[in-house]
Design a protein around this motif. Structure first.
Motif, PDB file in Angstrom:
ATOM      1  N   ILE A 102      27.683   5.420 -18.391  1.00 59.56           N
ATOM      2  CA  ILE A 102      28.182   5.519 -17.012  1.00 59.56           C
ATOM      3  C   ILE A 102      28.609   4.150 -16.482  1.00 59.56           C
ATOM      4  O   ILE A 102      29.710   3.986 -15.933  1.00 59.56           O
ATOM      5  CB  ILE A 102      27.111   6.157 -16.105  1.00 59.56           C
ATOM      6  CG1 ILE A 102      26.908   7.623 -16.476  1.00 59.56           C
ATOM      7  CG2 ILE A 102      27.516   6.050 -14.638  1.00 59.56           C
ATOM      8  CD1 ILE A 102      25.765   8.295 -15.747  1.00 59.56           C
ATOM      9  N   VAL A 103      27.759   3.152 -16.663  1.00 58.44           N
ATOM     10  CA  VAL A 103      28.087   1.811 -16.157  1.00 58.44           C
ATOM     11  C   VAL A 103      29.289   1.240 -16.908  1.00 58.44           C
ATOM     12  O   VAL A 103      30.174   0.614 -16.301  1.00 58.44           O
ATOM     13  CB  VAL A 103      26.865   0.881 -16.274  1.00 58.44           C
ATOM     14  CG1 VAL A 103      27.225  -0.530 -15.828  1.00 58.44           C
ATOM     15  CG2 VAL A 103      25.709   1.413 -15.443  1.00 58.44           C
ATOM     16  N   VAL A 106      32.530   2.875 -15.580  1.00 56.91           N
ATOM     17  CA  VAL A 106      32.899   2.384 -14.244  1.00 56.91           C
ATOM     18  C   VAL A 106      33.479   0.974 -14.338  1.00 56.91           C
ATOM     19  O   VAL A 106      34.547   0.680 -13.762  1.00 56.91           O
ATOM     20  CB  VAL A 106      31.681   2.418 -13.301  1.00 56.91           C
ATOM     21  CG1 VAL A 106      32.019   1.747 -11.975  1.00 56.91           C
ATOM     22  CG2 VAL A 106      31.238   3.861 -13.058  1.00 56.91           C
ATOM     23  N   LEU A 109      36.859   1.038 -16.108  1.00 54.58           N
ATOM     24  CA  LEU A 109      37.931   1.504 -15.233  1.00 54.58           C
ATOM     25  C   LEU A 109      38.378   0.394 -14.282  1.00 54.58           C
ATOM     26  O   LEU A 109      39.582   0.219 -14.040  1.00 54.58           O
ATOM     27  CB  LEU A 109      37.461   2.724 -14.441  1.00 54.58           C
ATOM     28  CG  LEU A 109      38.459   3.310 -13.440  1.00 54.58           C
ATOM     29  CD1 LEU A 109      39.735   3.747 -14.149  1.00 54.58           C
ATOM     30  CD2 LEU A 109      37.834   4.498 -12.695  1.00 54.58           C
ATOM     31  N   ALA A 110      37.430  -0.369 -13.759  1.00 52.66           N
ATOM     32  CA  ALA A 110      37.787  -1.470 -12.859  1.00 52.66           C
ATOM     33  C   ALA A 110      38.621  -2.525 -13.581  1.00 52.66           C
ATOM     34  O   ALA A 110      39.648  -2.994 -13.066  1.00 52.66           O
ATOM     35  CB  ALA A 110      36.512  -2.096 -12.282  1.00 52.66           C
ATOM     36  N   THR A 195      31.714  -2.164 -22.557  1.00 51.09           N
ATOM     37  CA  THR A 195      32.701  -2.091 -21.473  1.00 51.09           C
ATOM     38  C   THR A 195      34.131  -2.336 -21.975  1.00 51.09           C
ATOM     39  O   THR A 195      35.058  -1.631 -21.553  1.00 51.09           O
ATOM     40  CB  THR A 195      32.331  -3.077 -20.362  1.00 51.09           C
ATOM     41  OG1 THR A 195      31.084  -2.677 -19.772  1.00 51.09           O
ATOM     42  CG2 THR A 195      33.403  -3.113 -19.282  1.00 51.09           C
ATOM     43  N   LEU A 240      38.813   9.631 -19.625  1.00 57.07           N
ATOM     44  CA  LEU A 240      37.427   9.423 -19.228  1.00 57.07           C
ATOM     45  C   LEU A 240      36.484  10.257 -20.097  1.00 57.07           C
ATOM     46  O   LEU A 240      35.431   9.777 -20.545  1.00 57.07           O
ATOM     47  CB  LEU A 240      37.242   9.781 -17.757  1.00 57.07           C
ATOM     48  CG  LEU A 240      37.869   8.820 -16.735  1.00 57.07           C
ATOM     49  CD1 LEU A 240      37.858   9.443 -15.345  1.00 57.07           C
ATOM     50  CD2 LEU A 240      37.133   7.495 -16.722  1.00 57.07           C
TER      51      LEU A 240
END
Length: 321
Positions: A102-103, A106, A109-110, A195, A240
């Motif tokens: 999840i982290v 996020v 995506l940023a 990430t 996603l």
């Protein structure tokens, strides 16, 4: 007066025999023959060990007591979900995987939204953001354990000391990162490494958006948030899903970070580390094999959904083309 029209008889066609031409089978084998060595190697390396693991999982087998080996059926699988230590490792695996995925999604995506813009030095920034994913997992875990988490010379405590001196605080708290927050320490190292993977997937999705649709929305007066919510986010749904599924497949099998940073202590032992502990230290081959089979089955289920998402993405791209 009646005229008769002569009907020319239609020549009869031979009924199809249902057999392929003789040359087609030979041609098919000729095209597949170069792949046979790879297929045989794959079966020997992956499938035969899994079959052996599956067979061993039905036995009560301790290598220290070879004479007491006997068939137990599904007793080892019952122990996986009833033994408190094994049950805790299952919960730890689920919690660690969900947190990291999840982290990472996020943050990915940023960063993908940042790199989707044009600015000076974008290629250099993209290279820097991808670098953590290219580091060997054990090296990344060692980097976090010694260069960042170490309470004496680690970067985190050094930054806290510098921050305290900046504001005149002499006795700044120096936490023991791996002992006071062990699961968070492992999760942070995995988030840092995964990430970039999520960022690359989502950046590919952002760059595949129809330019006409985005330009039409901009001309209609849609703001940045409206375009992201109603256009970009629905378009990224498949990407996603793909990032979440592929990330789950890899992170649920992670062993390096847990072994290197905490050695499975303080409630951070996940299923792969439990397999290692049960097999190599407790010498319980049957129970360790049952845990491994459970991990493989869970991974296959997640990978099946991932392959469906990938195939749907390919179909969408083919329909656009």
């Amino acid at each position: 007066m009646t005229t008769t029209t002569a009907v020319r008889p239609t020549p009869s066609r031979p009924a199809p025999s249902g057999k392929r031409p003789t040359g087609s089978g030979a041609k098919a084998w000729a095209t597949r023959a170069p792949l046979l060595p790879a297929l045989v190697f794959l079966i020997v390396v992956t499938q035969l060990p899994f079959v052996a693991t599956l067979v061993i999982s039905f036995f009560d087998w301790n290598s220290l007591k070879p004479d007491q080996r006997h068939f137990t059926g599904f007793a080892n699988y019952g122990s996986v979900f009833t033994d408190p230590a094994l049950r805790d490792s299952v919960l730890t695996t689920v919690l660690l995987t969900a947190t990291v995925v999840i982290v990472s999604v996020v943050l990915g995506l940023a960063f993908a939204l940042l790199l989707d813009r044009t600015f000076f030095g974008r290629g250099f920034v993209r290279t820097l953001l991808i670098t953590p994913f290219l580091i060997v997992p054990v090296s990344a875990a060692l980097l976090w354990k010694h260069a960042l988490y170490n309470p004496e010379y680690g970067l985190f405590n050094g930054a806290l000391t510098w921050f305290g001196n900046l504001f005149g605080i002499d006795s700044m708290v120096q936490p023991e990162w791996t002992s006071e927050m062990p699961l968070m320490a492992v999760a942070a190292a995995l988030v840092w490494q995964w990430t970039p993977f999520m960022m690359l997937i989502l950046l590919a999705g952002l760059q595949s958006r129809p330019a006409e649709m985005m330009e039409a929305a901009r001309l209609d007066g849609a703001g940045a948030w409206q375009m992201f919510r109603f256009l970009t986010l629905p378009h990224l749904r498949r990407y996603l899903e793909l990032g979440v599924l592929l990330g789950s497949v890899y992170i649920v099998q992670n062993f390096d970070a847990v072994f290197t940073i905490t050695a499975g202590g303080l409630g951070t032992a996940n299923l792969p580390y439990t397999v290692y502990e049960t097999f190599y230290r407790a010498h319980e081959y049957g129970l360790a094999s049952a845990v491994g089979v459970v991990v493989v089955i869970g991974t296959v289920i997640i990978a099946t959904f991932a392959l469906r998402v990938v195939s749907s993405l390919f179909r969408e791209e083919a329909s656009r083309a």
